[in-house]
Design a protein around this motif. Structure first.
Motif, PDB file in Angstrom:
ATOM      1  N   LEU A 177       0.816  -1.222   0.000  1.00 36.82           N
ATOM      2  CA  LEU A 177       0.000   0.000   0.000  1.00 36.82           C
ATOM      3  C   LEU A 177       0.847   1.269   0.000  1.00 36.82           C
ATOM      4  O   LEU A 177       0.310   2.374   0.012  1.00 36.82           O
ATOM      5  N   ASN A 178       2.163   1.109  -0.029  1.00 39.72           N
ATOM      6  CA  ASN A 178       3.091   2.248   0.062  1.00 39.72           C
ATOM      7  C   ASN A 178       2.849   3.061   1.332  1.00 39.72           C
ATOM      8  O   ASN A 178       2.896   4.281   1.334  1.00 39.72           O
ATOM      9  N   LYS A 179       2.603   2.357   2.419  1.00 38.60           N
ATOM     10  CA  LYS A 179       2.370   2.980   3.716  1.00 38.60           C
ATOM     11  C   LYS A 179       3.408   2.486   4.727  1.00 38.60           C
ATOM     12  O   LYS A 179       3.105   2.211   5.879  1.00 38.60           O
ATOM     13  N   GLU A 180       4.658   2.413   4.273  1.00 31.88           N
ATOM     14  CA  GLU A 180       5.728   1.896   5.128  1.00 31.88           C
ATOM     15  C   GLU A 180       5.994   2.779   6.330  1.00 31.88           C
ATOM     16  O   GLU A 180       6.569   2.328   7.310  1.00 31.88           O
ATOM     17  N   ASN A 181       5.557   4.043   6.255  1.00 36.30           N
ATOM     18  CA  ASN A 181       5.764   4.932   7.393  1.00 36.30           C
ATOM     19  C   ASN A 181       5.053   4.413   8.640  1.00 36.30           C
ATOM     20  O   ASN A 181       5.487   4.669   9.753  1.00 36.30           O
ATOM     21  N   TYR A 182       3.999   3.627   8.457  1.00 37.27           N
ATOM     22  CA  TYR A 182       3.305   3.044   9.605  1.00 37.27           C
ATOM     23  C   TYR A 182       4.183   2.014  10.320  1.00 37.27           C
ATOM     24  O   TYR A 182       3.977   1.742  11.488  1.00 37.27           O
TER      25      TYR A 182
END
Length: 97
Positions: free
Chosen positions: A71-76
């Motif tokens: 989801l390209n939400k690696e910051n989580y």
């Protein structure tokens, strides 16, 4: 509901990115999907010294990480709260240096 939306994609050799694109197209809220993954993380059992339990939890954590990456939400993944959730699942034998 999400599982039913992409269940047929698992019968073939569908790559994870395609599954995630389908989910995003249907639900349109990748952040909501990530929050659901964090809830899955919370629901995981605390580890025991059982190798089987360790493998089950590790596989689930791996899948959650893969979902966030897709989801390209690696910051989580760097979120202190998410890290704390994982650390709380560990037994003392896993936390020794």
């Amino acid at each position: 509901m999400a599982k039913e939306a992409v269940n047929c994609l698992f019968y073939g050799e569908t790559n994870p990115e395609e599954v995630m694109r389908t989910l995003e197209a249907i639900f349109g809220r990748p952040d909501a999907l990530v929050i659901a993954e964090i809830e899955k993380l919370r629901a995981l059992p605390k580890l025991t010294d059982s190798a089987r339990d360790t493998c089950v939890v590790a596989t689930n954590v791996n899948n959650i990480v893969a979902t966030m990456k897709a989801l390209n939400k690696e910051n989580y993944l760097n979120n202190p709260a998410a890290i704390r959730i994982v650390l709380e699942k560990l037994t003392p034998s896993y936390t020794r240096a």
